[in-house]
Design a protein around this motif. Structure first.
Motif, PDB file in Angstrom:
ATOM      1  N   MET A 152       0.835  -1.196   0.000  1.00 34.35           N
ATOM      2  CA  MET A 152       0.000   0.000   0.000  1.00 34.35           C
ATOM      3  C   MET A 152       0.871   1.248   0.000  1.00 34.35           C
ATOM      4  O   MET A 152       1.830   1.354   0.764  1.00 34.35           O
ATOM      5  N   ILE A 153       0.516   2.206  -0.855  1.00 41.34           N
ATOM      6  CA  ILE A 153       1.216   3.486  -0.945  1.00 41.34           C
ATOM      7  C   ILE A 153       0.224   4.590  -0.576  1.00 41.34           C
ATOM      8  O   ILE A 153      -0.676   4.907  -1.359  1.00 41.34           O
ATOM      9  N   PRO A 154       0.342   5.189   0.610  1.00 44.45           N
ATOM     10  CA  PRO A 154      -0.584   6.263   0.998  1.00 44.45           C
ATOM     11  C   PRO A 154      -0.377   7.516   0.152  1.00 44.45           C
ATOM     12  O   PRO A 154       0.750   7.849  -0.230  1.00 44.45           O
ATOM     13  N   VAL A 155      -1.464   8.208  -0.141  1.00 47.18           N
ATOM     14  CA  VAL A 155      -1.385   9.479  -0.855  1.00 47.18           C
ATOM     15  C   VAL A 155      -0.680  10.495   0.032  1.00 47.18           C
ATOM     16  O   VAL A 155      -1.040  10.678   1.199  1.00 47.18           O
ATOM     17  N   ALA A 156       0.357  11.168  -0.491  1.00 44.83           N
ATOM     18  CA  ALA A 156       1.141  12.129   0.283  1.00 44.83           C
ATOM     19  C   ALA A 156       0.877  13.541  -0.219  1.00 44.83           C
ATOM     20  O   ALA A 156       0.700  13.766  -1.423  1.00 44.83           O
ATOM     21  N   SER A 157       0.840  14.509   0.702  1.00 44.42           N
ATOM     22  CA  SER A 157       0.566  15.899   0.332  1.00 44.42           C
ATOM     23  C   SER A 157       1.658  16.474  -0.563  1.00 44.42           C
ATOM     24  O   SER A 157       1.404  17.385  -1.357  1.00 44.42           O
TER      25      SER A 157
END
Length: 270
Positions: A152-157
């Motif tokens: 899983m790759i979390p969405v980063a700001s």
């Protein structure tokens, strides 16, 4: 509360939480005006339903959404579902090839089940996920995905997730991301969708075209209390716009087939 739900679901039938939820939905509709009105306009304007029928479908839409949330936690608790796959050969062909590819999700049905059912044997699978999920949900997903070669790759700001996705494609792996939501970037493509123009994210389609890699659309639709059907569709196009329109057309077909499983509770159209 989420841990308590998982413990409860280990010892109860799914019919019990479904029944409880059915009584709670009218209160949610009463106080959640924004989502309710967006759904109502969808059924009235996009599907041409008369007012009373559209109101009933708003309730069914909320009920189905609640069922799918319950199903996710039920899976974390060990419940099993029957899964039928339409288009397994399309996934297998690309998964066995040398090139990476992009698999697009959308806010219909229960896409998370695709990660448990379409299991890659030769490639790693990198899924872009919402970074605000709770610790319980993320830990449960990690446990369910263990052994499935899913990361899983979390969405980063700061948009650093883009670099991780590009690296996965360079390595010949699979990247999964939403094809109907714009994350952070204002860049989008207007497509004809349900009779009118709507904005779809530019990123997934540009990524595929620049790297000359295939695109799949995957929809996981609830068909019964304990059953789902996965639809795998190959997208066709020559440039980002035609690929995006191909995705919008496939999404429209699946929504018309399962009108209560469209879970975009806001005004999606331009």
């Amino acid at each position: 509360m989420q841990r308590a739900l998982i413990r409860w679901f280990r010892h109860t039938s799914l019919y019990v939480p479904y029944w409880c939820m059915g009584w709670m939905i009218p209160f949610y509709m009463l106080f959640g005006h924004k989502g309710y009105l967006a759904s109502y306009r969808f059924y009235r304007k996009r599907l041409g339903m008369p007012p009373l029928k559209a109101f009933g479908y708003v309730y069914l839409n909320h009920f189905r959404f609640g069922q799918i949330i319950i199903d996710r936690f039920a899976m974390y608790a060990g419940h099993a579902f029957r899964i039928e796959v339409d288009g397994q050969e399309l996934f297998d062909e690309l998964e066995e090839g040398k090139s990476g590819f992009v698999q697009l999700s959308s806010h219909v049905g229960n896409y998370e089940l695709a990660g448990y059912s379409l299991r890659p044997e030769h490639k790693d699978f990198y899924a872009l996920v919402f970074s605000g999920e709770t610790e319980v949900v993320m830990a449960s997903r990690m446990r369910m995905f263990s052994g499935h070669k899913v990361h899983m790759i979390p969405v980063a700001s700061d948009m650093s997730h883009i670099f991780a996705l590009n690296k996965a494609l360079r390595d010949g792996d699979i990247v999964s991301m939403p094809g109907d939501r714009i994350f952070g970037s204002p860049k989008c493509i207007p497509c004809m969708f349900m009779g009118e123009k709507a904005n779809f994210p530019l990123g997934p389609f540009v990524m595929a075209v620049q790297r000359e890699i295939p695109l799949l659309a995957v929809f996981v639709m609830k068909t019964g209390t304990r059953s789902y059907k996965i639809y795998v569709r190959r997208l066709r196009g020559e440039d980002p716009k035609t690929f995006a329109q191909s995705f919008a057309s496939e999404l429209e077909c699946i929504i018309k087939q399962y009108p209560t499983q469209w879970f975009n509770f806001y005004d999606f159209w331009m």
